[in-house]
Design an enzyme around this catalytic site. Sequence first.
Site, short mmCIF file in Angstrom:
data_model
loop_
_atom_site.label_atom_id
_atom_site.label_comp_id
_atom_site.label_asym_id
_atom_site.label_seq_id
_atom_site.Cartn_x
_atom_site.Cartn_y
_atom_site.Cartn_z
N LYS A 3 0.80 -1.23 0.00
CA LYS A 3 0.00 0.00 0.00
C LYS A 3 0.83 1.28 0.00
O LYS A 3 0.49 2.24 -0.66
CB LYS A 3 -0.91 0.02 1.23
CG LYS A 3 -2.18 -0.78 1.08
CD LYS A 3 -2.96 -0.73 2.39
CE LYS A 3 -4.42 -0.66 2.16
NZ LYS A 3 -5.20 -0.64 3.39
N ASN A 31 -4.89 1.93 -2.01
CA ASN A 31 -5.46 0.58 -1.96
C ASN A 31 -6.22 0.22 -3.23
O ASN A 31 -6.68 -0.91 -3.38
CB ASN A 31 -6.35 0.39 -0.72
CG ASN A 31 -7.74 0.97 -0.91
OD1 ASN A 31 -7.91 1.93 -1.65
ND2 ASN A 31 -8.72 0.39 -0.26
N GLY A 74 -2.32 2.38 9.11
CA GLY A 74 -2.96 2.57 7.81
C GLY A 74 -4.44 2.89 7.91
O GLY A 74 -4.94 3.83 7.27
N LYS A 99 3.15 5.84 22.23
CA LYS A 99 4.40 6.38 21.64
C LYS A 99 5.27 5.22 21.12
O LYS A 99 6.37 4.99 21.61
CB LYS A 99 5.13 7.24 22.66
CG LYS A 99 4.36 8.53 22.93
CD LYS A 99 5.23 9.62 23.47
CE LYS A 99 4.52 10.96 23.40
NZ LYS A 99 5.18 12.03 24.13
#
Length: 291
Positions: A73, A94, A136, A159
């Site tokens: 992707k 995509n 994503g 984090k």
Amino acid sequence: MAERITGHTELIGLMAYPIRHSSSPAMHNEAFAQLGLDYAYLAFEVDNSTLEDAVKGLRALKMVGSNVSMPNKTVVGQYLDELSPAAKMCGAVNTIVNDNGRLIGHITDGIGYMQSLKDNNIDVIGKKMTITGAGGAAKAIEVQAALDGVKEISIFNIKDKFWEAAEETVKTIRENTDCIVNLYDLDDKEKLKEEMADSYLFAQATGVGMKPLEGMSVVPDKSFFRPDLIVTDTIYSPRETVLLKMAKEAGCKTMNGLGMMLFQGDAAFYLWTGKHMPIDHMKEVLDIKYD
Ligand code: NAD
């Protein structure tokens, strides 16, 4: 299926690895059959090492287009001629559309999420949402929500290695839209509670809640929810995550990720064929029911 394929049948692909488990071929071919459209959708095992050749093949074979999934992707954009604004902002594609030899990259995950809200009569435009995630799925939702006119987005992530990606998402949203967007540490649960308290919608878009993190939740307990908060999860396996179960018990309207999955497919289907999937039929096939 065999009876359907002729010398005129047009090909659409899915390039990813691993990919044999994907439900996309069944979903798209069912929609083609229902609508009597002369296309076939096939999955191809393609990883980064064969991606460039696969895209050349798509061009040479004059395929209608392709879906692209992991690990391709974020890599495929360099082999295409043009990117949609959302694909540019997400740094991910995509869906490839072959427009007479010109290959255009789109990202439909965020469109799919926003459409699944609309389909369930949830109107977040002009309102505030809080979302967890910076991968994503989260990035696609955050970018599309901002492009579509959500007024304010509070993003929470731990984090980890995705933190930098979250900072980039905030930057690109600020540069390209009027949306008010802020990033917070997901470990700061007091802040999470505060941001959720004046949000219309809470969206969970991390992998927390599915294997190997099944049984876990980004929200620690029910006190974070109030009955008029809408709570969604991108996860659809399991159908009901611990988070959604807790939210439902607190009286919230909830929605899992199946609708997002259907509508990201429908958005790609529309880009290739100019037609929408038979949505009611597909919802039955995928067993999509809203609360
Ligand atoms: P990704 O690997 O790109 O991102 C993972 C995210 O999870 C990051 O934000 C990361 O910081 C966070 N995370 C990982 N471990 C964590 C932990 N222990 N605590 C808190 N946060 C943690 O993954 P993705 O492709 O963005 O997918 C995220 C989720 O969305 C997955 O569950 C996936 O199944 C789902 N998804 C659904 C659809 C759909 O159509 N419904 C589409 C894509 C992804």
